[in-house]
Design a protein around this motif. Structure first.
Motif, PDB file in Angstrom:
ATOM      1  N   LYS A  78       5.681   5.464  -6.798  1.00  0.00           N
ATOM      2  CA  LYS A  78       5.368   6.778  -7.376  1.00  0.00           C
ATOM      3  C   LYS A  78       5.494   7.931  -6.390  1.00  0.00           C
ATOM      4  O   LYS A  78       5.790   9.050  -6.793  1.00  0.00           O
ATOM      5  N   ASN A  79       5.250   7.652  -5.088  1.00  0.00           N
ATOM      6  CA  ASN A  79       5.184   8.745  -4.123  1.00  0.00           C
ATOM      7  C   ASN A  79       6.085   8.585  -2.901  1.00  0.00           C
ATOM      8  O   ASN A  79       6.121   9.476  -2.057  1.00  0.00           O
ATOM      9  N   GLY A  80       6.767   7.455  -2.766  1.00  0.00           N
ATOM     10  CA  GLY A  80       7.623   7.237  -1.612  1.00  0.00           C
ATOM     11  C   GLY A  80       6.849   6.992  -0.330  1.00  0.00           C
ATOM     12  O   GLY A  80       7.386   7.141   0.763  1.00  0.00           O
ATOM     13  N   ILE A  81       5.576   6.577  -0.442  1.00  0.00           N
ATOM     14  CA  ILE A  81       4.741   6.328   0.735  1.00  0.00           C
ATOM     15  C   ILE A  81       4.748   4.832   1.024  1.00  0.00           C
ATOM     16  O   ILE A  81       4.436   4.018   0.157  1.00  0.00           O
ATOM     17  N   THR A  82       5.116   4.476   2.260  1.00  0.00           N
ATOM     18  CA  THR A  82       5.178   3.076   2.626  1.00  0.00           C
ATOM     19  C   THR A  82       4.670   2.884   4.048  1.00  0.00           C
ATOM     20  O   THR A  82       4.376   3.847   4.744  1.00  0.00           O
ATOM     21  N   VAL A  83       4.582   1.642   4.464  1.00  0.00           N
ATOM     22  CA  VAL A  83       4.163   1.298   5.821  1.00  0.00           C
ATOM     23  C   VAL A  83       5.424   1.229   6.672  1.00  0.00           C
ATOM     24  O   VAL A  83       6.349   0.483   6.366  1.00  0.00           O
ATOM     25  N   ALA A  84       5.461   2.035   7.747  1.00  0.00           N
ATOM     26  CA  ALA A  84       6.681   2.169   8.543  1.00  0.00           C
ATOM     27  C   ALA A  84       7.116   0.866   9.203  1.00  0.00           C
ATOM     28  O   ALA A  84       8.300   0.617   9.338  1.00  0.00           O
ATOM     29  N   ASN A  85       6.183   0.041   9.620  1.00  0.00           N
ATOM     30  CA  ASN A  85       6.531  -1.209  10.291  1.00  0.00           C
ATOM     31  C   ASN A  85       6.221  -2.420   9.417  1.00  0.00           C
ATOM     32  O   ASN A  85       5.800  -3.457   9.904  1.00  0.00           O
ATOM     33  N   ALA A  86       6.447  -2.286   8.129  1.00  0.00           N
ATOM     34  CA  ALA A  86       6.045  -3.312   7.169  1.00  0.00           C
ATOM     35  C   ALA A  86       6.781  -4.625   7.384  1.00  0.00           C
ATOM     36  O   ALA A  86       7.992  -4.621   7.497  1.00  0.00           O
ATOM     37  N   PRO A  87       6.065  -5.739   7.383  1.00  0.00           N
ATOM     38  CA  PRO A  87       4.609  -5.749   7.488  1.00  0.00           C
ATOM     39  C   PRO A  87       4.173  -5.578   8.932  1.00  0.00           C
ATOM     40  O   PRO A  87       4.760  -6.164   9.838  1.00  0.00           O
ATOM     41  N   GLY A  88       3.142  -4.791   9.122  1.00  0.00           N
ATOM     42  CA  GLY A  88       2.542  -4.669  10.449  1.00  0.00           C
ATOM     43  C   GLY A  88       1.706  -5.912  10.702  1.00  0.00           C
ATOM     44  O   GLY A  88       1.066  -6.415   9.783  1.00  0.00           O
ATOM     45  N   THR A  89       1.724  -6.403  11.905  1.00  0.00           N
ATOM     46  CA  THR A  89       0.990  -7.622  12.235  1.00  0.00           C
ATOM     47  C   THR A  89      -0.218  -7.313  13.097  1.00  0.00           C
ATOM     48  O   THR A  89      -0.114  -6.609  14.095  1.00  0.00           O
ATOM     49  N   ILE A  90      -1.358  -7.858  12.700  1.00  0.00           N
ATOM     50  CA  ILE A  90      -2.561  -7.811  13.514  1.00  0.00           C
ATOM     51  C   ILE A  90      -2.773  -9.224  14.038  1.00  0.00           C
ATOM     52  O   ILE A  90      -2.928 -10.174  13.263  1.00  0.00           O
TER      53      ILE A  90
END
Length: 162
Positions: A78-90
């Motif tokens: 809907k908004n074009g918002i995503t996680v830049a390093n998807a998936p980020g790892t912890i």
């Protein structure tokens, strides 16, 4: 939960996240728990801009597990918002605050507000590789074909070396 493995994760609520809920699953079968924005006021994310958004929590994962920070599909669609390093790892040995690197891929600014569900967290087992150098790998039908070599339509797949 019926048939779903559970693992206990220690969580510390940081001072700026004290009033926010811990990560939670939206439905009984959801794989990802929602992460909330632990910000004062709001953050405006301009087109193609990225920012690390704090969540107000720190985790202690058991060794052999990781937490994957993934986009929320509704924000992306809907908004074009995503996680830049998807998936980020912890990693299991990280003890700092969980931060979410959000990027706005739309042409419109997007406002992030306190308590907004900004990403999801998936807890996953992982293995460590023992690297064994060999002179040659076994052959497969796919071979070295990658980056679209199998096509997009049924029956497009190439064989051999792709």
């Amino acid at each position: 939960m019926n048939g779903v493995e559970s693992v206990e994760i220690e969580v510390v609520r940081l001072a700026h996240g004290r009033d926010l809920a811990l990560p939670d699953y939206a439905t009984a079968a959801a794989a990802g728990a929602d992460l909330l924005a632990a910000i004062d006021g709001e953050i405006e994310l301009g087109p193609l801009e990225r920012k690390i958004v704090p969540t107000g929590i720190s985790l202690a994962l058991p060794v052999g597990f990781e937490a994957q920070v993934r986009p929320r599909s509704g924000l992306a669609a809907k908004n074009g918002i995503t996680v830049a390093n998807a998936p980020g790892t912890i990693d299991a040995d990280y003890r700092g605050e969980v931060g979410v690197i959000l990027i706005n891929l739309s042409r419109e600014p997007f406002k992030i507000t306190r308590g907004m569900r900004i990403a999801q967290l998936v807890i996953a087992r992982h293995a460590r590789a023992i690297w064994r150098e060999v002179g040659e790998l076994d052959r497969t039908a796919r071979g070295a074909g990658g980056f679209g070599s199998t096509g997009v339509a049924t029956g497009d797949a190439k064989t051999g070396t792709g």
